[in-house]
Every structure is written in structure tokens, then in C-alpha cells.
Scaffold this motif. Structure first.
Motif, PDB file in Angstrom:
ATOM      1  N   ALA A  83       1.475   4.000   4.094  1.00 52.01           N
ATOM      2  CA  ALA A  83       0.230   3.257   3.876  1.00 52.01           C
ATOM      3  C   ALA A  83      -0.257   3.439   2.443  1.00 52.01           C
ATOM      4  O   ALA A  83      -0.733   2.488   1.819  1.00 52.01           O
ATOM      5  CB  ALA A  83      -0.832   3.706   4.868  1.00 52.01           C
ATOM      6  N   ILE A  84      -0.128   4.640   1.902  1.00 51.84           N
ATOM      7  CA  ILE A  84      -0.530   4.889   0.513  1.00 51.84           C
ATOM      8  C   ILE A  84       0.271   3.997  -0.427  1.00 51.84           C
ATOM      9  O   ILE A  84      -0.276   3.388  -1.353  1.00 51.84           O
ATOM     10  CB  ILE A  84      -0.373   6.378   0.153  1.00 51.84           C
ATOM     11  N   ARG A  85       1.580   3.877  -0.194  1.00 57.48           N
ATOM     12  CA  ARG A  85       2.428   3.008  -1.030  1.00 57.48           C
ATOM     13  C   ARG A  85       2.032   1.545  -0.873  1.00 57.48           C
ATOM     14  O   ARG A  85       2.011   0.796  -1.854  1.00 57.48           O
ATOM     15  CB  ARG A  85       3.901   3.206  -0.685  1.00 57.48           C
ATOM     16  N   SER A  86       1.721   1.132   0.364  1.00 61.00           N
ATOM     17  CA  SER A  86       1.299  -0.257   0.587  1.00 61.00           C
ATOM     18  C   SER A  86       0.033  -0.566  -0.203  1.00 61.00           C
ATOM     19  O   SER A  86      -0.079  -1.616  -0.836  1.00 61.00           O
ATOM     20  CB  SER A  86       1.057  -0.511   2.081  1.00 61.00           C
ATOM     21  N   LEU A  87      -0.933   0.344  -0.168  1.00 64.31           N
ATOM     22  CA  LEU A  87      -2.184   0.152  -0.910  1.00 64.31           C
ATOM     23  C   LEU A  87      -1.950   0.188  -2.413  1.00 64.31           C
ATOM     24  O   LEU A  87      -2.543  -0.594  -3.163  1.00 64.31           O
ATOM     25  CB  LEU A  87      -3.208   1.215  -0.507  1.00 64.31           C
ATOM     26  N   ALA A  88      -1.075   1.069  -2.867  1.00 60.48           N
ATOM     27  CA  ALA A  88      -0.803   1.207  -4.300  1.00 60.48           C
ATOM     28  C   ALA A  88      -0.244  -0.087  -4.898  1.00 60.48           C
ATOM     29  O   ALA A  88      -0.469  -0.383  -6.071  1.00 60.48           O
ATOM     30  CB  ALA A  88       0.161   2.364  -4.552  1.00 60.48           C
ATOM     31  N   ARG A  89       0.458  -0.872  -4.096  1.00 61.98           N
ATOM     32  CA  ARG A  89       0.978  -2.160  -4.579  1.00 61.98           C
ATOM     33  C   ARG A  89      -0.152  -3.083  -5.028  1.00 61.98           C
ATOM     34  O   ARG A  89       0.058  -4.008  -5.804  1.00 61.98           O
ATOM     35  CB  ARG A  89       1.802  -2.843  -3.497  1.00 61.98           C
ATOM     36  N   PHE A  90      -1.355  -2.851  -4.505  1.00 64.19           N
ATOM     37  CA  PHE A  90      -2.532  -3.648  -4.862  1.00 64.19           C
ATOM     38  C   PHE A  90      -3.490  -2.854  -5.756  1.00 64.19           C
ATOM     39  O   PHE A  90      -4.656  -3.216  -5.893  1.00 64.19           O
ATOM     40  CB  PHE A  90      -3.250  -4.125  -3.595  1.00 64.19           C
ATOM     41  N   ASN A  91      -2.997  -1.750  -6.335  1.00 63.50           N
ATOM     42  CA  ASN A  91      -3.809  -0.882  -7.194  1.00 63.50           C
ATOM     43  C   ASN A  91      -5.037  -0.332  -6.475  1.00 63.50           C
ATOM     44  O   ASN A  91      -6.113  -0.212  -7.059  1.00 63.50           O
ATOM     45  CB  ASN A  91      -4.219  -1.604  -8.480  1.00 63.50           C
TER      46      ASN A  91
END
Length: 137
Positions: free
Chosen positions: A100-108
């Protein structure tokens, strides 16, 4: 007035950050004035929970989203939740996993797992932002 930014909060009662990212069915969205620290609840955003039962697998229930060459790209339920929050800067949750952290990081989007009353959690983020800005000066 100072810079404004948005915070999405996973909460079950509207008062406390107390919900796991993947189990959240909605997020309260707050707009924060960095200078004053004041914030307003601007909306409640419904999402399809990113996890089903106790499983938060990235590949499970992924949807096909096109291809690049011979590689098929997929979008997981966690990616879809992150995409629905793409206009926020921070997500506050009781618990969050690496996918989930990686998914959110894709959107900064920066995620914090913290269990506190919402006003205290937002205050901590605002203090952090001010310290970072002071270091840059």
C-alpha cells in the motif's frame, strides 16, 4: 494564509485515526492551512476496501490495465484506493503494509501509521512540515 495541503484519514468514528489502510471503506479528507495549522473536514471519500478478509495481496483480484510489449500491467485493489486519493498529500492510518505504501508513493502521497485523535495527528504533520521548511531556508 499559508500553503494548503490535504490529508486523508482512515477513521471509524470521525475522531481518531484507527483504521487499517486496506480495510478502510472511506477516508475523511481534510484541508490544512500550513501557516495557522487550522484544518477543515472537506469531504468523506468512499473507496472499495483494498483488502478482503485478512489478505492484502497485491496480485489477488488485480484487474488487467493494458500492456507494454509482452508484459501485462495489472492494477491491484490497493492501487485503486491509492488512485482515488491522488489529490491528497498525506494518508493517516492505524496500520499500512509495504504494498500500500508503494501504491500511494506512485501518486507522491506519504503514509503515516499512527493511532491518535485526528486533530493531534494533523498537528504533528503540520509541525513536521514546518521543521522541514525551516531546514531548507
Amino acid at each position: 494564509m499559508g500553503d494548503k495541503y490535504k490529508v486523508a484519514v482512515a477513521t471509524s468514528d470521525g475522531k481518531t485515526v484507527d483504521t487499517h489502510f486496506g480495510h478502510a471503506q472511506s477516508f475523511l479528507i481534510f484541508e490544512v492551512d500550513e501557516e495557522s495549522g487550522c484544518f477543515d473536514d472537506i469531504e468523506e471519500r468512499s473507496v472499495d476496501a483494498g483488502c478482503s478478509g485478512s489478505s492484502c495481496s497485491v496480485g489477488k483480484d488485480s484487474a488487467s490495465c493494458g500492456s507494454f510489449g509482452n508484459v501485462q500491467e495489472t492494477v491491484s485493489p490497493l492501487d485503486m484506493v491509492a488512485a482515488s486519493l491522488k489529490d491528497v498529500d498525506y494518508v493517516l492510518v492505524a496500520k499500512i503494509g509495504p504494498h500500500a505504501i508503494r501504491s500511494l508513493a506512485r501518486f507522491n502521497i506519504t503514509a503515516y501509521d499512527i493511532v491518535l485523535p485526528i486533530h493531534e495527528a494533523i498537528q504533528k504533520i503540520n509541525e513536521f512540515r514546518k521543521k522541514i521548511k525551516a531546514r531548507k531556508i
